[in-house]
Enzyme design. Sequence first.
Site, PDB file in Angstrom:
ATOM      1  N   SER A 558       0.855  -1.184   0.000  1.00 55.11           N
ATOM      2  CA  SER A 558       0.000   0.000   0.000  1.00 55.11           C
ATOM      3  C   SER A 558       0.889   1.232   0.000  1.00 55.11           C
ATOM      4  CB  SER A 558      -0.899   0.002   1.244  1.00 55.11           C
ATOM      5  OG  SER A 558      -1.542   1.253   1.397  1.00 55.11           O
ATOM      6  N   TYR A 571      -2.854  -0.764  10.460  1.00 59.02           N
ATOM      7  CA  TYR A 571      -2.839  -1.144   9.050  1.00 59.02           C
ATOM      8  C   TYR A 571      -1.533  -0.713   8.389  1.00 59.02           C
ATOM      9  CZ  TYR A 571      -4.103  -1.153   4.091  1.00 59.02           C
ATOM     10  OH  TYR A 571      -4.122  -1.349   2.727  1.00 59.02           O
TER      11      TYR A 571
END
Length: 681
Positions: A558, A571
């Site tokens: 990401s 996350y």
Amino acid sequence: MSTVDDSPVEDLIGRSNRLGADRRNTNYAGGNTSAKGTGIDPVTGQPVDLVWVKGSGGDLGTLTPAGLAVLRLDRLRALAQVYPGVEREDEMVAAFDYCLHGRGGAAPSIDTAMHGLVDAAHVDHLHPDAGIAFATAADGEALTKQCFGDRVVWLGWRRPGFQLGLDIAAAKQAHPRAIGVILGGHGITAWGNSSAECEANSREIIRTAQAFIDERGRPDPFGPIIDGYTALPQPQRHARAAALAPLLRGLASTDRRQVGHYTDTAPVLDFLARTQHPRLAALGTSCPDHFLRTKVRPLLLDLPPTAPLDEVKQRLKDLHEQYRADYAAYYQQHATPDSPPMRGADPAIVLIPGIGMFSYGTNKQTARVAGEFYLNAINVMAGAQAISTYQPISEAEKFRIEYWALEEAKLQRMPQPKPLTTRIALVTGAGSGIGRAIAHRLAAEGACVVVADRNPHTAATVAAEIGDTDTAIPLTVDVTDTTAIQHAIQTTLLTYGGLDLVINNAGLSISKPLLETTDTDWDTQHSVMARGSFLISREAAPTLIDQHMGGDIIYITSKNSVFAGPNNLAYSAAKADQAHQVRLLATELGPHGIRVNGINPDGVVQGSGIFAAGWGAQRAATYNIPEHQLGAFYAQRTLLKREVLPEHVANAVYALTAGNLTHTTGLHIPVDAGVAAAFLR
């Protein structure tokens, strides 16, 4: 005005599909059928006699009218007057083009002459196990007479072609009571005045031959069982097969990369447990349709199933080296100055006593069909041994077929493979969003895909969207469960023979500020992404290493792995862990030719299981916007002002794996439409 009498075609298609549906009658893409009737000449408008015959490369079980070659019967039969003889019979195939009716339909096969020259309205040429058993029996001619009387005529081995068509036509004319012929070393041909009669005659030959074998054959055609060679129980058998699969695939891919197929049916295991199997395997297959797909003989392991794994692996390496030398000698002995170059010296069939059979091809279907053909060959050997002694055609004749100029031309007509043909991919989190898009893209480019997801229903849905099991299979996999991952790797190996592309995509997100992030929030996200991708990579790496074929491991990380976004600690930290795994594994696995890279997307909202499960609402609340505007919001904060979609990430996976970035490893590719704060430094 109709230009074709439809009834012969309808009858022909129905008969072909019925016969081809049963592999005991003929193999996949093997054999051919025909019908004669009347059409209208598109130029003169006058009636003309035609023959419709299955075209080159088609399959009887799935034949449609588009798969038929359509020829004028008068022109085809006139070729007999200009036939230059058996030494030049290959020239006749090109002449078929001048016999075509209208656009002609599919390309005529080498057996077209057989169907046109035989004086019968309908003709079947098939490769049934029982028929080939007679055709390969040492005293097949006498057995044919004993079994069929004057109902079936014996015709000794001839290579398929114009001369064979002439000879079958002459045999029918000389034996008016005959319903067909046994073709030595090859198969059967039957005929009839109607489609129903022809089909009945084909089935009568097959049924009568099988009944003769069943009633008069010896009960143990392969001899007694060898001590220690019986099959291992299924769990141990599959575990051993999976342990051997990477090595075997690597060996079978020495000349060109292959996909594998594993078979452990009872006939295969019984054959490999019997005393006669080494002698029979060495003789090879006989029917041209068989050995064109299985090669002249298999590679056979000469150790029992309980032999130590390291000993088995070393022996397989030694046997493979000898197999290649023997195949090269076979080629050199029979090749002529105009023979095509040797196509490869690796085996297509590998037999492991007590474990089963591995078959190989350029895609899963080809590998599976090769295994089916060798199973047919085992059935043929059983039948021939039951009533006589198995005696296939000579290696010289096999070479004439295998390196036939017409066979080479057929291979040259095949379409170029897709970029990822022969690649086998395991995609985690493939039931939705990015994973689904990756699975679809890899399959579209030729890869076999294992669709792995925690949700069995979404995994099954995506696999079904892609195609049949030759292209994709679903697996239920929790990436936090080591046992589940090991089972997934084993299933991949037993289904496709190996593994090349590992896509660590499974993920989730719980978006909270630091003071609201619980221990469970932290552990859950690190367990799925950091630990899960580590487990997948660890369990997949031995396969990639043992194959000696390189491979790719790709982490879908990401932009958050480098960008400090708000309220997203757990996350982003887990993604940063994955990002560094890419660098660490690229360093460790590089010496094995295994490339490890990452892809850093921005938020991919469309189709995302993560966003749909609540993260979208959480992120929308963080930015104080309606959830349905989240994708557009993300797009507006990028330099390109474009929303990132699942297929954009899939495009990056394809770019990394399709062959142009062969020297790239340890890289992270941003797919974020340009987020300056996430630029790599």
